[in-house]
Design a protein around this motif. Structure first.
Motif, PDB file in Angstrom:
ATOM      1  N   GLU A 102       6.956   7.239  14.797  1.00  9.13           N
ATOM      2  CA  GLU A 102       5.529   7.247  14.492  1.00  9.13           C
ATOM      3  C   GLU A 102       5.268   7.905  13.141  1.00  9.13           C
ATOM      4  O   GLU A 102       5.876   8.920  12.805  1.00  9.13           O
ATOM      5  CB  GLU A 102       4.761   8.005  15.584  1.00  9.13           C
ATOM      6  CG  GLU A 102       4.902   7.408  16.977  1.00  9.13           C
ATOM      7  CD  GLU A 102       4.285   6.022  17.085  1.00  9.13           C
ATOM      8  OE1 GLU A 102       3.356   5.720  16.291  1.00  9.13           O
ATOM      9  OE2 GLU A 102       4.715   5.246  17.958  1.00  9.13           O
ATOM     10  N   VAL A 103       4.359   7.331  12.403  1.00 13.80           N
ATOM     11  CA  VAL A 103       3.955   7.896  11.120  1.00 13.80           C
ATOM     12  C   VAL A 103       2.748   8.798  11.356  1.00 13.80           C
ATOM     13  O   VAL A 103       1.777   8.378  12.005  1.00 13.80           O
ATOM     14  CB  VAL A 103       3.590   6.777  10.123  1.00 13.80           C
ATOM     15  CG1 VAL A 103       3.162   7.371   8.786  1.00 13.80           C
ATOM     16  CG2 VAL A 103       4.765   5.826   9.932  1.00 13.80           C
ATOM     17  N   PRO A 104       2.763  10.040  10.878  1.00 13.34           N
ATOM     18  CA  PRO A 104       1.612  10.931  11.060  1.00 13.34           C
ATOM     19  C   PRO A 104       0.334  10.303  10.515  1.00 13.34           C
ATOM     20  O   PRO A 104       0.362   9.501   9.577  1.00 13.34           O
ATOM     21  CB  PRO A 104       2.005  12.177  10.253  1.00 13.34           C
ATOM     22  CG  PRO A 104       3.496  12.159  10.212  1.00 13.34           C
ATOM     23  CD  PRO A 104       3.868  10.711  10.166  1.00 13.34           C
ATOM     24  N   ARG A 105      -0.793  10.685  11.106  1.00 16.10           N
ATOM     25  CA  ARG A 105      -2.074  10.070  10.762  1.00 16.10           C
ATOM     26  C   ARG A 105      -2.361  10.134   9.266  1.00 16.10           C
ATOM     27  O   ARG A 105      -2.845   9.160   8.678  1.00 16.10           O
ATOM     28  CB  ARG A 105      -3.198  10.746  11.541  1.00 16.10           C
ATOM     29  CG  ARG A 105      -4.583  10.195  11.219  1.00 16.10           C
ATOM     30  CD  ARG A 105      -5.652  10.811  12.101  1.00 16.10           C
ATOM     31  NE  ARG A 105      -5.438  10.447  13.506  1.00 16.10           N
ATOM     32  CZ  ARG A 105      -6.242  10.836  14.488  1.00 16.10           C
ATOM     33  NH1 ARG A 105      -7.291  11.596  14.228  1.00 16.10           N
ATOM     34  NH2 ARG A 105      -5.989  10.476  15.728  1.00 16.10           N
ATOM     35  N   PRO A 114       0.806  -1.233   0.000  1.00 17.40           N
ATOM     36  CA  PRO A 114       0.000   0.000   0.000  1.00 17.40           C
ATOM     37  C   PRO A 114       0.834   1.275   0.000  1.00 17.40           C
ATOM     38  O   PRO A 114       1.736   1.445   0.814  1.00 17.40           O
ATOM     39  CB  PRO A 114      -0.815  -0.126   1.290  1.00 17.40           C
ATOM     40  CG  PRO A 114      -0.005  -1.022   2.179  1.00 17.40           C
ATOM     41  CD  PRO A 114       0.675  -1.987   1.268  1.00 17.40           C
ATOM     42  N   HIS A 115       0.526   2.167  -0.927  1.00 15.26           N
ATOM     43  CA  HIS A 115       1.170   3.471  -1.005  1.00 15.26           C
ATOM     44  C   HIS A 115       0.184   4.427  -1.665  1.00 15.26           C
ATOM     45  O   HIS A 115      -0.920   4.043  -2.051  1.00 15.26           O
ATOM     46  CB  HIS A 115       2.481   3.356  -1.788  1.00 15.26           C
ATOM     47  CG  HIS A 115       3.348   4.571  -1.700  1.00 15.26           C
ATOM     48  ND1 HIS A 115       3.585   5.241  -0.518  1.00 15.26           N
ATOM     49  CD2 HIS A 115       4.041   5.249  -2.666  1.00 15.26           C
ATOM     50  CE1 HIS A 115       4.387   6.266  -0.749  1.00 15.26           C
ATOM     51  NE2 HIS A 115       4.670   6.302  -2.029  1.00 15.26           N
ATOM     52  N   PHE A 116       0.569   5.692  -1.816  1.00 18.72           N
ATOM     53  CA  PHE A 116      -0.312   6.680  -2.437  1.00 18.72           C
ATOM     54  C   PHE A 116      -0.588   6.357  -3.904  1.00 18.72           C
ATOM     55  O   PHE A 116      -1.616   6.770  -4.453  1.00 18.72           O
ATOM     56  CB  PHE A 116       0.310   8.078  -2.324  1.00 18.72           C
ATOM     57  CG  PHE A 116       0.508   8.544  -0.912  1.00 18.72           C
ATOM     58  CD1 PHE A 116      -0.545   9.044  -0.162  1.00 18.72           C
ATOM     59  CD2 PHE A 116       1.768   8.478  -0.326  1.00 18.72           C
ATOM     60  CE1 PHE A 116      -0.351   9.490   1.145  1.00 18.72           C
ATOM     61  CE2 PHE A 116       1.967   8.912   0.981  1.00 18.72           C
ATOM     62  CZ  PHE A 116       0.909   9.421   1.714  1.00 18.72           C
ATOM     63  N   VAL A 117       0.356   5.682  -4.538  1.00 11.30           N
ATOM     64  CA  VAL A 117       0.203   5.211  -5.920  1.00 11.30           C
ATOM     65  C   VAL A 117       0.538   3.720  -5.915  1.00 11.30           C
ATOM     66  O   VAL A 117       1.120   3.213  -4.960  1.00 11.30           O
ATOM     67  CB  VAL A 117       1.138   5.971  -6.885  1.00 11.30           C
ATOM     68  CG1 VAL A 117       0.817   7.455  -6.887  1.00 11.30           C
ATOM     69  CG2 VAL A 117       2.606   5.741  -6.529  1.00 11.30           C
ATOM     70  N   PRO A 118       0.168   2.976  -6.962  1.00 13.33           N
ATOM     71  CA  PRO A 118       0.519   1.555  -6.993  1.00 13.33           C
ATOM     72  C   PRO A 118       2.022   1.349  -6.777  1.00 13.33           C
ATOM     73  O   PRO A 118       2.854   2.022  -7.403  1.00 13.33           O
ATOM     74  CB  PRO A 118       0.085   1.124  -8.393  1.00 13.33           C
ATOM     75  CG  PRO A 118      -1.048   2.044  -8.724  1.00 13.33           C
ATOM     76  CD  PRO A 118      -0.660   3.365  -8.130  1.00 13.33           C
ATOM     77  N   ASN A 119       2.365   0.420  -5.902  1.00 15.01           N
ATOM     78  CA  ASN A 119       3.742   0.182  -5.502  1.00 15.01           C
ATOM     79  C   ASN A 119       3.998  -1.317  -5.434  1.00 15.01           C
ATOM     80  O   ASN A 119       3.170  -2.069  -4.920  1.00 15.01           O
ATOM     81  CB  ASN A 119       4.010   0.817  -4.135  1.00 15.01           C
ATOM     82  CG  ASN A 119       5.366   0.422  -3.571  1.00 15.01           C
ATOM     83  OD1 ASN A 119       6.405   0.862  -4.055  1.00 15.01           O
ATOM     84  ND2 ASN A 119       5.364  -0.428  -2.551  1.00 15.01           N
ATOM     85  N   ASP A 125      -0.422  10.013   6.829  1.00 17.06           N
ATOM     86  CA  ASP A 125       0.443   9.125   6.052  1.00 17.06           C
ATOM     87  C   ASP A 125       0.415   7.680   6.553  1.00 17.06           C
ATOM     88  O   ASP A 125       1.089   6.821   5.971  1.00 17.06           O
ATOM     89  CB  ASP A 125       1.894   9.616   6.107  1.00 17.06           C
ATOM     90  CG  ASP A 125       2.099  10.951   5.404  1.00 17.06           C
ATOM     91  OD1 ASP A 125       1.265  11.313   4.556  1.00 17.06           O
ATOM     92  OD2 ASP A 125       3.103  11.624   5.707  1.00 17.06           O
ATOM     93  N   HIS A 126      -0.337   7.432   7.599  1.00 18.65           N
ATOM     94  CA  HIS A 126      -0.234   6.162   8.311  1.00 18.65           C
ATOM     95  C   HIS A 126      -0.465   4.944   7.433  1.00 18.65           C
ATOM     96  O   HIS A 126       0.185   3.903   7.603  1.00 18.65           O
ATOM     97  CB  HIS A 126      -1.213   6.146   9.494  1.00 18.65           C
ATOM     98  CG  HIS A 126      -1.103   4.921  10.335  1.00 18.65           C
ATOM     99  ND1 HIS A 126      -1.895   3.797  10.139  1.00 18.65           N
ATOM    100  CD2 HIS A 126      -0.271   4.621  11.364  1.00 18.65           C
ATOM    101  CE1 HIS A 126      -1.566   2.863  11.021  1.00 18.65           C
ATOM    102  NE2 HIS A 126      -0.586   3.336  11.767  1.00 18.65           N
ATOM    103  N   ALA A 127      -1.385   5.037   6.485  1.00 17.82           N
ATOM    104  CA  ALA A 127      -1.710   3.882   5.652  1.00 17.82           C
ATOM    105  C   ALA A 127      -0.746   3.687   4.490  1.00 17.82           C
ATOM    106  O   ALA A 127      -0.798   2.654   3.816  1.00 17.82           O
ATOM    107  CB  ALA A 127      -3.134   4.027   5.106  1.00 17.82           C
ATOM    108  N   GLY A 148      10.081  -0.725  -1.629  1.00 16.19           N
ATOM    109  CA  GLY A 148       9.612   0.506  -2.244  1.00 16.19           C
ATOM    110  C   GLY A 148       9.115   1.388  -1.107  1.00 16.19           C
ATOM    111  O   GLY A 148       9.747   1.468  -0.056  1.00 16.19           O
ATOM    112  N   ASP A 149       7.974   2.048  -1.272  1.00 12.80           N
ATOM    113  CA  ASP A 149       7.345   2.789  -0.167  1.00 12.80           C
ATOM    114  C   ASP A 149       6.055   2.068   0.206  1.00 12.80           C
ATOM    115  O   ASP A 149       5.260   1.730  -0.680  1.00 12.80           O
ATOM    116  CB  ASP A 149       7.018   4.223  -0.588  1.00 12.80           C
ATOM    117  CG  ASP A 149       8.261   5.058  -0.824  1.00 12.80           C
ATOM    118  OD1 ASP A 149       9.359   4.608  -0.457  1.00 12.80           O
ATOM    119  OD2 ASP A 149       8.137   6.163  -1.388  1.00 12.80           O
ATOM    120  N   THR A 150       5.823   1.886   1.507  1.00  7.32           N
ATOM    121  CA  THR A 150       4.653   1.100   1.885  1.00  7.32           C
ATOM    122  C   THR A 150       4.103   1.480   3.247  1.00  7.32           C
ATOM    123  O   THR A 150       4.855   1.858   4.143  1.00  7.32           O
ATOM    124  CB  THR A 150       4.998  -0.405   1.897  1.00  7.32           C
ATOM    125  OG1 THR A 150       3.830  -1.167   2.197  1.00  7.32           O
ATOM    126  CG2 THR A 150       6.067  -0.734   2.927  1.00  7.32           C
TER     127      THR A 150
END
Length: 246
Positions: free
Chosen positions: A182-185, A134-139, A187-189, A155-157
């Protein structure tokens, strides 16, 4: 199997740094994994542009693929252009980069091989397995294996049980760690922390953890401290010219 870090900054290259980029070598074959911002000058310090045998891109954000353009320019505009460079990427991931030049200018310099996340395929001597993460774009998280050794790369996930499957038993786990603890809310997903990378590395039983994609202002020691809270094995931060001989 040897891995050389060309860059490990997330989002944009900090002073004297480069974004995600890793040279993976085995039996004389050179695979460039994620040619992000500012990675080409680092690459050219080691090998010529014409000496790269293939490129593998995890996803379409420019900090992971922008330097594909100057790499192809260096090949296409040289005195003796080499054969077309195989570029492996998810559907549409590198379309924007390939469209930067006038139509047709780089057409003979590359061969685009699109793959679906979850697919497995061969690149030279390497066997590549992939996972949709899972990322903002397909990864695509990828595991690259050769000679009985393997490197797993997220990658980024964001959080996913597939990260542990990707990394299980890998000799080197190259894990996105944008934030230390901690990942900010917002960006958490879609992004991970060094602490989470350590948790995944411990559960997967990897040989070594390499933290990458740190936010440019993040002190490396903060990321290392966070990862060591959850992972008992050797851990380091991806810095240019660092090499791992597996």
């Amino acid at each position: 199997m040897k891995i050389t870090v060309l860059g490990g900054c997330g989002a944009w290259p900090g002073v004297g740094q480069a974004c995600s980029g890793y040279l993976v070598e085995h039996e004389g074959f050179r695979l460039l994994l994620d040619p992000g911002y500012a990675t080409l000058p680092r690459l050219l310090e080691r090998v010529g542009a014409e000496e790269i045998d293939a490129v593998l891109v995890s996803h379409g954000h420019p900090d992971h693929c922008a330097d594909l353009n100057p790499l192809l320019r260096a090949r296409a505009l040289g005195a003796e252009p080499p054969v077309a460079l195989p570029v492996y990427a998810l559907p549409g991931a590198v379309d924007a980069v390939l469209a930067l030049d006038r139509p047709g200018m780089l057409d003979d310099s590359y061969r685009l091989d699109e793959f679906a996340a979850g697919a497995g395929f061969e690149v030279g001597p390497f066997r590549v397995a992939s996972w949709a993460l899972p990322h903002f774009v397909p990864n695509a998280g990828v595991r690259v294996s050769a000679g009985g050794r393997s490197v797993a790369y997220t990658g980024d996930t964001g959080p996913s049980p597939d990260v542990v499957e990707l990394a299980r038993g890998a000799d080197l786990f190259l894990a996105e760690a944008t934030y230390p603890e901690e990942v900010p809310r917002e960006d958490h997903a879609f992004l991970s922390s060094a602490r989470q990378a350590g948790e995944h590395a411990e559960r997967a039983g990897v040989g070594r953890l390499l933290l990458t994609h740190l936010w440019p202002a993040t002190p490396p020691d903060a990321a290392l401290t966070a990862a060591r809270r959850t992972y008992a094995g050797p851990v380091s931060v991806a810095t240019p010219t660092t090499t791992f001989d597996l």
